[in-house]
Design a protein around this motif. Structure first.
Motif, short mmCIF file in Angstrom:
data_model
loop_
_atom_site.label_atom_id
_atom_site.label_comp_id
_atom_site.label_asym_id
_atom_site.label_seq_id
_atom_site.Cartn_x
_atom_site.Cartn_y
_atom_site.Cartn_z
N ARG A 1 0.59 -1.37 -0.21
CA ARG A 1 -0.07 -0.54 -0.03
C ARG A 1 0.85 0.99 -0.51
NH1 ARG A 1 -2.55 2.24 4.38
NH2 ARG A 1 -1.89 0.00 6.11
N ALA A 2 1.82 1.37 0.63
CA ALA A 2 3.05 2.10 0.34
C ALA A 2 3.14 2.79 -0.53
CB ALA A 2 4.13 2.21 1.66
N LEU A 3 3.76 1.29 -1.22
CA LEU A 3 4.41 1.96 -2.39
C LEU A 3 3.47 2.06 -3.35
CD1 LEU A 3 6.69 -1.61 -2.23
CD2 LEU A 3 7.32 0.84 -2.24
N LEU A 4 2.62 1.87 -3.34
CA LEU A 4 1.91 2.43 -4.38
C LEU A 4 0.93 3.94 -4.41
CD1 LEU A 4 -1.47 -0.09 -3.51
CD2 LEU A 4 0.04 -0.07 -5.46
N TYR A 5 1.28 4.63 -3.02
CA TYR A 5 1.06 5.47 -2.83
C TYR A 5 2.56 6.65 -3.64
CZ TYR A 5 -2.16 5.02 1.11
OH TYR A 5 -3.69 5.09 2.10
N TYR A 6 3.67 5.75 -3.15
CA TYR A 6 4.98 6.65 -3.86
C TYR A 6 4.74 6.45 -4.65
CZ TYR A 6 9.86 6.73 -5.42
OH TYR A 6 10.54 6.99 -5.76
N LEU A 7 4.47 5.36 -5.72
CA LEU A 7 4.55 5.04 -7.54
C LEU A 7 3.41 5.84 -7.99
CD1 LEU A 7 4.90 1.20 -8.09
CD2 LEU A 7 6.22 3.46 -8.48
N SER A 8 2.78 6.44 -7.16
CA SER A 8 1.09 7.31 -7.72
C SER A 8 1.06 8.40 -7.58
CB SER A 8 -0.16 6.56 -7.43
OG SER A 8 -0.42 7.02 -5.78
N GLY A 9 2.38 9.02 -6.83
CA GLY A 9 2.73 10.14 -6.57
C GLY A 9 2.19 10.82 -5.33
N LYS A 10 1.12 10.42 -4.13
CA LYS A 10 0.86 10.39 -2.91
C LYS A 10 1.64 10.07 -2.12
CE LYS A 10 -4.16 8.97 -4.75
NZ LYS A 10 -4.89 8.15 -4.48
N LEU A 11 2.63 11.55 -1.94
CA LEU A 11 3.47 11.60 -1.25
C LEU A 11 3.29 11.30 0.60
CD1 LEU A 11 7.33 12.79 -2.97
CD2 LEU A 11 5.98 10.49 -3.13
N ASP A 12 2.21 12.44 0.11
CA ASP A 12 2.04 12.46 2.08
C ASP A 12 1.57 11.79 2.58
OD1 ASP A 12 2.92 15.17 1.84
OD2 ASP A 12 0.36 15.92 1.07
N PRO A 13 0.33 11.16 1.76
CA PRO A 13 0.25 9.85 2.73
C PRO A 13 1.43 7.67 2.75
CG PRO A 13 -0.92 9.34 1.33
CD PRO A 13 -0.69 10.98 0.71
N ALA A 14 2.16 8.50 2.06
CA ALA A 14 3.26 7.15 1.89
C ALA A 14 4.45 7.36 2.90
CB ALA A 14 4.21 7.13 0.29
N LYS A 15 4.65 9.31 3.35
CA LYS A 15 5.39 9.63 4.69
C LYS A 15 4.62 8.93 5.46
CE LYS A 15 7.56 12.97 1.78
NZ LYS A 15 7.79 14.57 2.00
N GLU A 16 3.42 8.79 5.76
CA GLU A 16 2.41 8.89 7.19
C GLU A 16 2.39 7.67 7.51
OE1 GLU A 16 -1.31 10.40 8.97
OE2 GLU A 16 -1.28 10.03 7.00
N LEU A 17 2.23 7.15 6.06
CA LEU A 17 2.63 5.43 6.47
C LEU A 17 3.30 4.76 6.79
CD1 LEU A 17 0.81 2.49 6.69
CD2 LEU A 17 1.11 2.45 3.62
#
Length: 529
Positions: A348-364
Motif C-alpha cells: 500500500r505504501a509503495l502504491l502511494y509512492y508510485l502514484s505520487g501520493k507522497l504525504d500518505p506514503a510518508k505517514e504510513l
C-alpha cells in the motif's frame, strides 16, 4: 412439593423432545420463558444419563438462580448455539470462578481473546488434555506462533488423538506455518494421508511445495486439488459462486505461483473473479486484492485507474474505527500471519509512492518504521521517499547506516539496500560509486549472480574500464566452472558458464582479440552437447 415435581417432569418431557430433535433454538425459547437455563448433551456418567441430569439441573435455575451446575449448563448451551458473548457473561458468575476452564478458553478463542484463552488452558482438568491441546494448537495458529502450534499437534499425535481427517489437515497446516514445509511429505506418510483424500489436504501439500520453491510441482498439486474441490462441492449442490468462494484460497495460491514464474497476465485472469465479488473469507479477500494489484502492476501500470483501484482495495481492509494506519479489521488481523500483514502495508505504501501520493506514503512509512525498525523493506521505502524529495545524500546515508548497523552481511536481505544505493548512485550520475557498491559492498556469494554480474560488467564498460570488465568475467567464469564441476547437473552453474563465455567473446571481439576465441567457443560447444 408435589406440584413443583410435576412441573419439573413436564419441563423435562418438553426439553427431552427438543433435544432428540436437535431443535436448540426452541430449547432456548422454552428455557428463557420458563426462566430456566439452556443445556447441551453431555457424555454419560454412570446410571443416570447426563442429558437427564443436565435437564434437571437446568430447571433448578428458577428455584435457585445461583446454582453452579445450572449455570454451567446454561454456559455450555450458549457455546453450542454460538452465543459467545452470552456464554462469557454466564461464565463470569461468581459461582463459576474456578470452574469450566476449558469452556472459558473456548469462549475466549471464539471472541478473539487468544492470549487469555491460552492462559486458561494451562489449568484445565487432566481428562480434557486432548481437547486442550487441540484448542491450544488453534490458538497458537491464530497468534502466528507456528512452532508452538506444531508442538501441540505433535503432543496430540503422541497421545494417539490425531485420528480425524480434519485434524490431520490442520496438522499439515501447522507444520507449514512453523517453517517445516520440507517435512510435510514425511508427516503425511506418518499420518497416513494423501492428496487425494480431500482437496484441503491437496491444498496443504501444494502450499508445502510452494514454500520450498518447487513451483512447478506446487502448481500441479493445487490444480489437482482445485479440480477435486469443484467435483466435491458441486456434488453437494454448491452454486458456481459458492464454489468460487470456497476454493478462493487455492486460486490465490495459484496466482502466487503464476507471478513467481513470470505469468502476470494469467494471474490477473485468475484473480479477477475474486476481486470483483464479495468473499466471505476476509483474509482471503485481502490476499487476492494484494496479488491482483501486484499482477496488474506487472502487466500494465498505465491502465486507466490502476493506482486508485488498487489503493482503494487495500485501504478497504483497514479498521476504520481507529487512526492507526496499521490496524486491519478483526477478521484479517487474526487470520493472517505477521509477514503477510507487513507485506500488505508495504505494498500500500509503495502504491502511494508510485502514484505520487507522497504525504500518505510518508505517514504510513513512519508508522512502519516504528513497527518494524530492523526491516530492510521499510528502510528502503524511507530512502526512496528521501530521494524523491531531493535528499539523495540522506537516502544513501540512511541505507549505509542500516547496512552497517542492522543487517546481517551474510543474508540475502543485505543485498537489497546495497542494490538500492547503487541504483540511487546511478540516478545521480555516479556510475563509479555504483560499480564499487555492486562489487566490494555486496556479500561475495551475491557478487557473481547473473543479474548483478551483468550490471557490474555493463557499468565497467560504460566507465571505460574494459580490463576490469574482462577480469570480472574471467573470475566469474572460474567460479561457475568450479560449481559445475562439483554439481554437473546444476542448471544455474551451466547458465552462468554459458553467459560468461558469450560475454567474454563479445568483449574480446570488440577489442580486436578474436584470435583467443577458438578455445572459448570450443568449450561452449562441449557444454551444449
Amino acid at each position: 412439593m408435589a406440584e413443583q415435581q410435576t412441573e419439573l417432569e413436564q419441563q423435562f418431557e418438553k426439553l427431552q423432545q427438543l433435544i432428540q430433535g436437535n431443535q436448540h433454538s426452541k430449547v432456548v425459547k422454552l428455557t428463557d420463558t420458563s426462566k430456566h437455563s439452556r443445556f447441551q448433551r453431555q457424555p454419560s456418567r454412570g446410571g443416570t444419563s447426563a442429558v437427564q441430569l443436565t435437564l434437571r439441573r437446568a430447571a433448578v435455575l428458577r428455584l435457585a438462580p445461583g446454582d453452579a451446575d445450572a449455570l454451567a449448563c446454561k454456559a455450555v448451551a450458549n457455546l453450542q448455539l454460538g452465543e459467545y458473548e452470552e456464554a462469557a457473561k454466564v461464565l463470569s458468575h461468581k459461582n463459576l470462578q474456578d470452574k469450566m476452564q476449558f469452556e472459558r478458553a473456548y469462549c475466549g478463542y471464539r471472541l478473539g481473546r487468544f492470549d487469555e484463552a491460552l492462559k486458561l488452558l494451562a489449568s484445565v482438568a487432566e481428562d480434557q488434555t486432548a481437547a486442550a491441546l487441540q484448542l491450544s494448537a488453534q490458538l497458537h495458529f491464530r497468534l502466528d506462533q507456528g512452532k508452538a502450534c506444531a508442538d501441540s499437534y505433535d503432543k496430540l499425535k503422541s497421545l494417539n488423538k490425531v485420528t480425524k481427517l480434519e485434524q490431520k489437515t490442520n496438522f499439515l497446516a501447522a507444520y507449514i506455518s512453523a517453517g517445516l514445509a520440507a517435512k510435510v511429505p514425511d508427516l503425511m506418510s506418518k499420518l497416513g494421508v494423501k492428496p487425494r483424500d480431500s482437496y484441503e489436504v491437496g491444498y496443504n501439500r501444494a502450499c508445502a511445495l510452494a514454500n520450498v520453491s518447487d513451483y512447478e510441482a506446487a502448481e500441479t498439486a493445487v490444480k489437482a486439488a482445485y479440480k477435486m474441490g469443484e467435483e466435491a462441492l458441486f456434488d453437494e449442490d454448491y452454486t458456481d459462486e459458492e464454489v468460487l468462494a470456497e476454493l478462493a484460497p487455492l486460486s490465490v495460491l495459484l496466482s502466487f505461483l503464476m507471478l513467481a514464474t513470470g505469468r502476470a497476465e494469467a494471474a490477473v485472469d485468475r484473480l479477477q473473479p475474486l476481486v470483483a465479488g464479495d468473499l466471505h473469507q476476509r483474509e482471503i479477500s485481502a490476499l487476492a486484492a494484494n496479488n491482483w494489484a501486484v499482477a496488474s502492476f506487472a502487466t500494465d501500470t498505465q491502465q486507466k485507474g490502476f493506482f486508485s483501484r488498487s489503493i482503494r482495495k487495500l485501504e478497504s481492509l483497514l479498521d476504520k474505527s481507529t487512526n492507526n494506519l496499521l490496524a486491519f479489521d478483526s477478521d484479517i488481523a487474526t487470520r493472517l500471519d505477521a509477514e503477510q500483514k507487513q507485506l500488505l502495508h508495504m505494498n500500500r505504501a509503495l502504491l502511494y509512492y508510485l502514484s505520487g501520493k507522497l504525504d500518505p506514503a510518508k505517514e504510513l512509512s513512519a508508522q512502519l518504521l516504528s513497527a518494524y525498525p530492523g526491516n530492510a523493506s521499510v528502510a528502503m521505502l524511507q530512502a526512496l521517499l528521501l530521494a524523491k524529495s531531493g535528499k539523495a545524500a540522506e537516502a544513501d546515508k540512511l541505507l549505509a547506516d542500516f547496512q552497517n548497523n542492522i543487517m546481517d552481511d551474510d543474508s540475502d536481505d543485505s543485498a537489497r539496500p546495497i542494490l538500492l544505493r547503487a541504483q540511487l548512485a546511478l540516478e545521480s550520475g555516479n556510475a563509479a560509486v555504483a560499480v564499487q557498491l555492486l562489487g566490494t559492498a555486496l556479500p561475495s556469494d551475491l557478487q557473481l549472480r547473473p543479474a548483478v554480474l551483468a550490471t557490474r560488467v555493463a557499468l565497467l564498460e560504460q566507465t571505460g574500464d574494459v580490463a576490469g570488465a574482462e577480469g570480472l568475467l574471467q573470475s566469474a567464469l572460474q567460479h561457475w566452472q568450479q560449481v559445475a564441476k562439483v554439481a554437473p547437473r546444476d542448471q544455474a552453474a551451466g547458465a552462468g558458464v554459458s553467459w560468461c563465455l558469450q560475454r567474454l567473446v563479445t568483449l574480446k571481439l570488440s577489442q580486436g582479440k578474436a584470435g583467443t576465441d577458438t578455445v572459448v567457443w570450443s568449450f561452449l560447444y562441449v557444454l551444449s552437447a
